[in-house]
Design an enzyme around this catalytic site. Structure first.
Site, PDB file in Angstrom:
ATOM      1  N   GLY A   1       0.869  -1.180   0.000  1.00  0.00           N
ATOM      2  CA  GLY A   1       0.000   0.000   0.000  1.00  0.00           C
ATOM      3  C   GLY A   1       0.902   1.226   0.000  1.00  0.00           C
TER       4      GLY A   1
ATOM      5  N   GLN B   1      -5.663  -8.445  -2.710  1.00  0.00           N
ATOM      6  CA  GLN B   1      -5.737  -7.476  -1.608  1.00  0.00           C
ATOM      7  C   GLN B   1      -7.195  -7.107  -1.264  1.00  0.00           C
ATOM      8  OE1 GLN B   1      -3.810  -7.196  -4.325  1.00  0.00           O
ATOM      9  NE2 GLN B   1      -1.935  -6.072  -3.947  1.00  0.00           N
TER      10      GLN B   1
ATOM     11  N   ASP C   1      -1.347   5.116  -6.278  1.00  0.00           N
ATOM     12  CA  ASP C   1       0.060   4.894  -5.926  1.00  0.00           C
ATOM     13  C   ASP C   1       0.934   6.036  -6.396  1.00  0.00           C
ATOM     14  OD1 ASP C   1      -1.181   2.083  -5.969  1.00  0.00           O
ATOM     15  OD2 ASP C   1       0.697   1.904  -4.868  1.00  0.00           O
TER      16      ASP C   1
HETATM   17  O1  MRU Z   1       0.697  -3.578  -4.714  1.00  0.00           O
HETATM   18  P1  MRU Z   1       0.072  -2.900  -3.524  1.00  0.00           P
HETATM   19  O2  MRU Z   1      -0.792  -3.796  -2.722  1.00  0.00           O
HETATM   20  O3  MRU Z   1       1.097  -2.173  -2.711  1.00  0.00           O
HETATM   21  O4  MRU Z   1      -0.845  -1.814  -4.211  1.00  0.00           O
HETATM   22  C1  MRU Z   1      -1.695  -1.012  -3.426  1.00  0.00           C
HETATM   23  C2  MRU Z   1      -2.609  -0.184  -4.219  1.00  0.00           C
HETATM   24  O5  MRU Z   1      -2.567  -0.170  -5.428  1.00  0.00           O
HETATM   25  C3  MRU Z   1      -3.521   0.717  -3.484  1.00  0.00           C
HETATM   26  O6  MRU Z   1      -4.711   0.880  -4.182  1.00  0.00           O
HETATM   27  C4  MRU Z   1      -2.834   2.079  -3.380  1.00  0.00           C
HETATM   28  O7  MRU Z   1      -1.564   1.925  -2.802  1.00  0.00           O
HETATM   29  C5  MRU Z   1      -3.587   3.043  -2.617  1.00  0.00           C
HETATM   30  S1  MRU Z   1      -3.443   2.647  -0.919  1.00  0.00           S
HETATM   31  C6  MRU Z   1      -3.923   3.813   0.080  1.00  0.00           C
END
Ligand code: MRU
Length: 344
Positions: free
Chosen positions: A47, A195, A236
């Site tokens: 995240g 997730q 992100d």
């Molecule tokens: O690959 P991840 O699980 O780190 O990706 C997370 C996401 O894409 C979330 O939607 C993003 O980080 C927003 S979190 C507040």
């Protein structure tokens, strides 16, 4: 009940092992910076804002565990660790933002080794605490966009687990419910790391917020059936142009939302904005093929078959109805709203 993703306790960093959820709540005690880097790489913590905080705490552990006698030696160690951090996960900008913020702070410390250590640790704690405050504000602003009875679709995990606490898009849903609004949340499972199914569904279950998990390929159908009237996702990295880089599948959801005239909202703190990089320079993380080849421990793709596993995609600004930040709600044209909010 809410689970805090990361915490600094007595010179250790405690994270919840997100790979073990929902079956098991297992904490990992990171005593060394190397262990925390490993956790970022393996996605035991994930995240965008959460890995930003984890990166900051990695530098704090580096500083606190150092045996350097000279300032030069310590600075070298911190810079080396910063380089390692920057090669863990390339897309979420919060990690780079947090590392650079700490590097900038230590540039200005005049004093001896122990003053650098104090500066790094206190800046890391500040980064973590600011994230919680930003999420609460995002929640407050974003909740205005939610009406009683809304059926909301969300993707991936943007909750307390993806941040330091509370969450971005999920924080908005949380805030709306705290205000007494009733909502129903549809959560995409979010292949291949799941997730949505594993983490978002768990967070919503803990909060007693009605939740229904769907497979990623059911998004068009549930919209066509009229089951969804708003979409909230996280980010992100958000570019100066308003392009939103988020978990793979977000772009497909935004296209379907536009076709069905369903508002598509993005929630992110200002630490997720990248005002320097152009769209062609953005590095989209590609993850190991095993994540797609296997579902749990079961192989679902024949051995030897090509697999493409990009972890993020890019949604253009014209598909985004608003971006909710801790500084307020940005409305289209997003490039102009971004210029204004950052005083560019
Ligand atoms: O690959 P991840 O699980 O780190 O990706 C997370 C996401 O894409 C979330 O939607 C993003 O980080 C927003 S979190 C507040």
């Amino acid at each position: 009940m809410r689970i805090r993703s990361i915490e600094w306790k007595k010179n250790k960093v405690i994270i919840i092992n997100q790979l073990k959820l929902p079956e098991k709540i297992e904490y990992i005690e990171c005593i060394t910076p190397e262990r925390l880097i490993e956790a970022i790489k393996k996605m035991e913590i994930r995240g965008a804002p959460a890995i930003g905080a984890a990166a900051a705490y990695t530098l704090a552990l580096t500083a606190i565990k150092n045996r350097s006698k000279t300032k030069k030696e310590l600075l070298k160690k911190i810079h080396e660790m910063a380089g390692k951090l920057k090669s863990t996960r390339p897309t979420a900008v919060n990690l780079f933002w947090a590392v650079d913020r700490i590097l900038k702070i230590i540039e200005h410390v005049e004093g001896p080794v122990n003053e650098i250590v104090t500066a790094v640790v206190s800046e890391a704690m500040k980064i973590a605490e600011e994230d919680v405050k930003a999420n609460k504000l995002i929640g407050k602003y974003g909740a205005e966009l939610i009406s009683d009875g809304d059926n909301i679709l969300t993707h991936c995990n943007t909750g307390a687990l993806a941040t330091v606490d509370y969450g971005t898009a999920l924080g908005i849903i949380r805030a709306a419910v705290e205000e007494g609004k009733r909502v129903h949340v549809y959560v995409t499972e979010t292949r291949p790391k799941l997730q949505g199914a594993r983490l978002t569904a768990l967070e919503l279950k803990y909060e007693n917020i009605p939740v229904t998990v769907i497979c990623d390929n059911m998004v068009g159908y549930v919209m066509q059936k009229g089951l969804i009237n708003k979409i909230f996702v996280g980010a992100d990295r958000i570019l100066r142009t308003g392009h939103v880089i988020n978990k793979i599948g977000t772009y497909t959801i935004a296209i379907s939302a536009s076709y069905h005239n369903i508002p598509f909202y993005v929630a992110a703190p200002t630490s997720t904005f990248d005002l320097e990089t152009s769209i062609n320079q953005v590095k989209i993380e590609e993850r190991p093929s095993e994540e797609v080849a296997f579902c749990g421990n079961v192989r679902i793709v024949p051995e030897g078959v090509n697999i493409f596993n990009p972890a993020f995609d890019i949604t253009p600004p014209e598909l985004v109805n608003a971006i909710i930040t801790e500084k307020g709600i940005l409305e289209p044209p997003l490039d102009r709203a971004i210029v204004k909010i950052f005083n560019l």
